[in-house]
Design a protein around this motif. Structure first.
Motif, PDB file in Angstrom:
ATOM      1  N   LEU A 173       0.820  -1.100   0.066  1.00 43.85           N
ATOM      2  CA  LEU A 173       0.001   0.224   0.011  1.00 43.85           C
ATOM      3  C   LEU A 173       0.805   1.336  -0.020  1.00 43.85           C
ATOM      4  O   LEU A 173       1.736   1.407   0.902  1.00 43.85           O
ATOM      5  N   ASP A 174       0.716   2.167  -0.966  1.00 46.48           N
ATOM      6  CA  ASP A 174       1.392   3.221  -1.058  1.00 46.48           C
ATOM      7  C   ASP A 174       0.763   4.606  -0.121  1.00 46.48           C
ATOM      8  O   ASP A 174      -0.546   4.570  -0.014  1.00 46.48           O
ATOM      9  N   LEU A 175       1.642   5.279   0.548  1.00 46.11           N
ATOM     10  CA  LEU A 175       1.165   6.220   1.442  1.00 46.11           C
ATOM     11  C   LEU A 175       2.110   7.468   1.384  1.00 46.11           C
ATOM     12  O   LEU A 175       3.263   7.331   1.368  1.00 46.11           O
ATOM     13  N   ALA A 176       1.644   8.678   0.971  1.00 45.96           N
ATOM     14  CA  ALA A 176       2.536   9.744   1.020  1.00 45.96           C
ATOM     15  C   ALA A 176       1.879  10.595   2.360  1.00 45.96           C
ATOM     16  O   ALA A 176       0.776  11.327   2.348  1.00 45.96           O
ATOM     17  N   VAL A 177       2.839  10.558   3.293  1.00 46.19           N
ATOM     18  CA  VAL A 177       2.475  11.335   4.654  1.00 46.19           C
ATOM     19  C   VAL A 177       3.194  12.431   4.729  1.00 46.19           C
ATOM     20  O   VAL A 177       4.159  12.745   4.740  1.00 46.19           O
ATOM     21  N   GLY A 178       2.417  13.507   5.065  1.00 47.49           N
ATOM     22  CA  GLY A 178       2.794  15.047   5.164  1.00 47.49           C
ATOM     23  C   GLY A 178       1.546  15.836   5.141  1.00 47.49           C
ATOM     24  O   GLY A 178       0.722  15.945   6.134  1.00 47.49           O
ATOM     25  N   SER A 179       1.512  16.861   4.299  1.00 48.95           N
ATOM     26  CA  SER A 179       0.711  17.764   4.346  1.00 48.95           C
ATOM     27  C   SER A 179      -0.802  17.537   4.280  1.00 48.95           C
ATOM     28  O   SER A 179      -1.749  17.902   4.575  1.00 48.95           O
ATOM     29  N   ILE A 180      -1.150  16.498   3.186  1.00 45.13           N
ATOM     30  CA  ILE A 180      -2.214  16.106   2.868  1.00 45.13           C
ATOM     31  C   ILE A 180      -2.768  14.846   3.805  1.00 45.13           C
ATOM     32  O   ILE A 180      -3.869  15.044   4.354  1.00 45.13           O
ATOM     33  N   LEU A 181      -1.797  13.965   4.104  1.00 47.53           N
ATOM     34  CA  LEU A 181      -2.237  12.636   4.932  1.00 47.53           C
ATOM     35  C   LEU A 181      -1.373  12.934   5.978  1.00 47.53           C
ATOM     36  O   LEU A 181      -0.247  12.935   6.021  1.00 47.53           O
ATOM     37  N   SER A 182      -2.041  13.187   7.146  1.00 50.79           N
ATOM     38  CA  SER A 182      -1.360  13.510   8.337  1.00 50.79           C
ATOM     39  C   SER A 182      -0.856  12.295   9.040  1.00 50.79           C
ATOM     40  O   SER A 182      -0.977  11.136   8.731  1.00 50.79           O
ATOM     41  N   VAL A 183       0.173  12.196   9.974  1.00 48.04           N
ATOM     42  CA  VAL A 183       0.882  11.006  10.711  1.00 48.04           C
ATOM     43  C   VAL A 183      -0.373  10.330  11.333  1.00 48.04           C
ATOM     44  O   VAL A 183      -0.283   9.183  11.304  1.00 48.04           O
ATOM     45  N   ALA A 184      -1.373  10.945  11.907  1.00 44.86           N
ATOM     46  CA  ALA A 184      -2.563  10.499  12.885  1.00 44.86           C
ATOM     47  C   ALA A 184      -3.331   9.624  11.854  1.00 44.86           C
ATOM     48  O   ALA A 184      -3.787   8.692  12.204  1.00 44.86           O
ATOM     49  N   ASP A 185      -3.754  10.382  10.744  1.00 44.56           N
ATOM     50  CA  ASP A 185      -4.465   9.735   9.621  1.00 44.56           C
ATOM     51  C   ASP A 185      -3.769   8.449   9.281  1.00 44.56           C
ATOM     52  O   ASP A 185      -4.497   7.345   8.934  1.00 44.56           O
ATOM     53  N   ALA A 186      -2.672   8.551   8.793  1.00 47.39           N
ATOM     54  CA  ALA A 186      -1.551   7.423   8.385  1.00 47.39           C
ATOM     55  C   ALA A 186      -1.552   6.337   9.293  1.00 47.39           C
ATOM     56  O   ALA A 186      -1.586   5.046   8.962  1.00 47.39           O
ATOM     57  N   THR A 187      -1.860   6.650  10.612  1.00 49.10           N
ATOM     58  CA  THR A 187      -1.712   5.528  11.519  1.00 49.10           C
ATOM     59  C   THR A 187      -3.061   4.812  11.722  1.00 49.10           C
ATOM     60  O   THR A 187      -2.973   3.366  11.692  1.00 49.10           O
ATOM     61  N   GLY A 188      -4.075   5.265  11.544  1.00 48.06           N
ATOM     62  CA  GLY A 188      -5.342   4.817  11.306  1.00 48.06           C
ATOM     63  C   GLY A 188      -5.374   3.840  10.191  1.00 48.06           C
ATOM     64  O   GLY A 188      -6.010   2.771  10.105  1.00 48.06           O
ATOM     65  N   ILE A 189      -4.743   4.397   9.017  1.00 47.47           N
ATOM     66  CA  ILE A 189      -4.897   3.465   7.747  1.00 47.47           C
ATOM     67  C   ILE A 189      -4.102   2.368   7.895  1.00 47.47           C
ATOM     68  O   ILE A 189      -4.384   1.303   7.109  1.00 47.47           O
ATOM     69  N   VAL A 190      -2.904   2.531   8.313  1.00 55.16           N
ATOM     70  CA  VAL A 190      -1.805   1.377   8.733  1.00 55.16           C
ATOM     71  C   VAL A 190      -2.540   0.562   9.510  1.00 55.16           C
ATOM     72  O   VAL A 190      -2.352  -0.784   9.294  1.00 55.16           O
ATOM     73  N   ALA A 191      -3.302   0.761  10.393  1.00 55.65           N
ATOM     74  CA  ALA A 191      -3.902  -0.242  11.585  1.00 55.65           C
ATOM     75  C   ALA A 191      -4.908  -1.016  10.727  1.00 55.65           C
ATOM     76  O   ALA A 191      -5.200  -2.234  10.963  1.00 55.65           O
ATOM     77  N   ALA A 192      -5.702  -0.177  10.037  1.00 52.78           N
ATOM     78  CA  ALA A 192      -6.935  -0.998   9.182  1.00 52.78           C
ATOM     79  C   ALA A 192      -6.095  -1.846   8.138  1.00 52.78           C
ATOM     80  O   ALA A 192      -6.592  -2.877   7.793  1.00 52.78           O
ATOM     81  N   ALA A 193      -5.179  -1.377   7.603  1.00 50.96           N
ATOM     82  CA  ALA A 193      -4.416  -2.197   6.509  1.00 50.96           C
ATOM     83  C   ALA A 193      -3.718  -3.262   6.952  1.00 50.96           C
ATOM     84  O   ALA A 193      -3.643  -4.554   6.182  1.00 50.96           O
ATOM     85  N   ARG A 194      -3.188  -3.324   8.382  1.00 47.29           N
ATOM     86  CA  ARG A 194      -2.670  -4.559   8.852  1.00 47.29           C
ATOM     87  C   ARG A 194      -3.633  -5.439   9.073  1.00 47.29           C
ATOM     88  O   ARG A 194      -3.649  -6.781   8.819  1.00 47.29           O
ATOM     89  N   ASP A 195      -4.824  -5.072   9.749  1.00 46.20           N
ATOM     90  CA  ASP A 195      -5.949  -5.877  10.008  1.00 46.20           C
ATOM     91  C   ASP A 195      -6.540  -6.679   8.589  1.00 46.20           C
ATOM     92  O   ASP A 195      -7.278  -7.644   8.620  1.00 46.20           O
ATOM     93  N   THR A 196      -6.569  -6.046   7.500  1.00 43.95           N
ATOM     94  CA  THR A 196      -7.130  -6.421   6.289  1.00 43.95           C
ATOM     95  C   THR A 196      -6.312  -7.333   5.483  1.00 43.95           C
ATOM     96  O   THR A 196      -6.809  -7.844   4.855  1.00 43.95           O
ATOM     97  N   GLY A 197      -4.852  -7.216   5.969  1.00 47.74           N
ATOM     98  CA  GLY A 197      -4.008  -8.381   5.229  1.00 47.74           C
ATOM     99  C   GLY A 197      -2.911  -7.715   4.405  1.00 47.74           C
ATOM    100  O   GLY A 197      -2.222  -8.496   3.708  1.00 47.74           O
ATOM    101  N   VAL A 198      -2.787  -6.296   4.335  1.00 46.72           N
ATOM    102  CA  VAL A 198      -1.662  -5.559   3.433  1.00 46.72           C
ATOM    103  C   VAL A 198      -0.433  -6.440   4.018  1.00 46.72           C
ATOM    104  O   VAL A 198      -0.152  -6.233   5.290  1.00 46.72           O
TER     105      VAL A 198
END
Length: 310
Positions: free
Chosen positions: A7-32
């Protein structure tokens, strides 16, 4: 056959670290399988190695690929930074090395200042990285308190590299990781020489638009270089638009594409809603039969790395 999803993520001005943390948690649980943290301008994207280190502290079982261009990154500094991340994550990290220009440190001592070809710079840089990552093997680290011997220095070797773009002595100042060295990823969007990719990279990412062309060139390169197809993970990269196509239909189309080209997995680049992306991943998992592993190398189904001089 098991495959991987990155899964590609560009973390910075558009996607915050907090938002990225939530996405990574969901991605882990989904099977990424792994998260690739993209590089970009300093006003848009945070340093991917720093973001990876932060997220790895929250998700120690996840795998990471950090982007870095040759531009503004001296090989020794980048090799040390990425190996430090790989050791800290117990061998769960890799580097997507992007072709670019030089850096201020290396330019000062460059053997051939007239050399400018990006694909040639990438190949030399990749060779320097693998040489540095192998310069201090884990077996050399003794830490013998009784004798006061920190390391067996006969096993630690300088690479003494002098090419057209770089002059690097080495060795690195720390030992290799549990997967021997970080996974090195090439990106087909950089118009590299395919013989160099096959000889140096552990994985290559192919865009959907160039799948037929690049697959044919890779097959020719394997014959020329003498490596086996199983030595490299080939991932198809897809940008998922924000549309109303049902997740199941999108997943079926992607799974068919993977089968058609014999890819080892997919790299998914979201351009819209991350919730839709995760819905697609959930539908993909049973179709692809995702792989796992204690290290990134194992998760990608890769063999032990060949030596830099092989």
């Amino acid at each position: 056959m098991t495959r991987t999803i990155v899964l590609d993520l560009a973390v910075g001005s558009i996607l915050s670290v907090a938002d990225a943390t939530g996405i990574v948690a969901a991605a882990r649980d989904t099977g990424v399988t792994a998260v690739r943290l993209l590089d970009g301008g300093p006003d848009d994207v945070l340093d991917p190695t720093v973001v990876a280190a932060h997220l790895a502290g929250r998700f120690p079982e996840s795998h990471w690929i950090v982007d870095a261009p040759t531009t503004h990154n001296a090989p020794y500094n980048l090799a040390r930074r990425v190996l430090s991340l790989d050791r800290a994550t117990a061998g769960r990290s890799g580097l997507a090395l992007r072709a670019g220009d030089g850096d201020e440190v290396s330019e000062a001592t460059a053997p051939d200042r007239s050399a400018t070809a990006r694909h040639r710079r990438w190949a030399e840089y990749a060779g320097v990285l693998t040489g540095l990552w192998e310069s201090f093997p884990a077996a050399a680290l003794l830490g013998d308190q009784a004798t006061g011997v920190f390391a067996e220095d006969t096993l630690i070797t300088s690479i003494d590299h002098e090419g057209r773009f770089y002059r690097v002595a080495g060795p690195l100042d720390g030992p290799s990781s549990p997967q021997d060295r970080p996974v090195l990823v090439a990106d087909a969007r950089d118009d590299l020489d395919w013989a160099d990719v096959v000889a140096l990279a552990d994985a290559v990412v192919i865009s959907r638009a160039r799948a037929s062309e690049v697959t044919a060139r890779l097959a020719e390169a394997f014959d020329r270089v003498g490596r086996r197809r199983g030595d490299i993970a080939v991932l198809g990269r897809v940008e998922l638009p924000a549309d109303d196509t049902p997740a199941e239909r999108t997943a079926a189309q992607l799974a068919d594409w993977v089968e058609r080209y014999g890819f080892d997995g997919l790299e998914l680049a979201p351009t819209g809603d991350h919730d839709r992306l995760l819905a697609v991943v959930r539908a993909l998992v049973p179709r692809l039969g995702l792989s796992g592993g204690a290290t990134l190398r194992a998760a990608l189904g890769l063999p032990e790395p060949i030596g830099a001089g092989s």
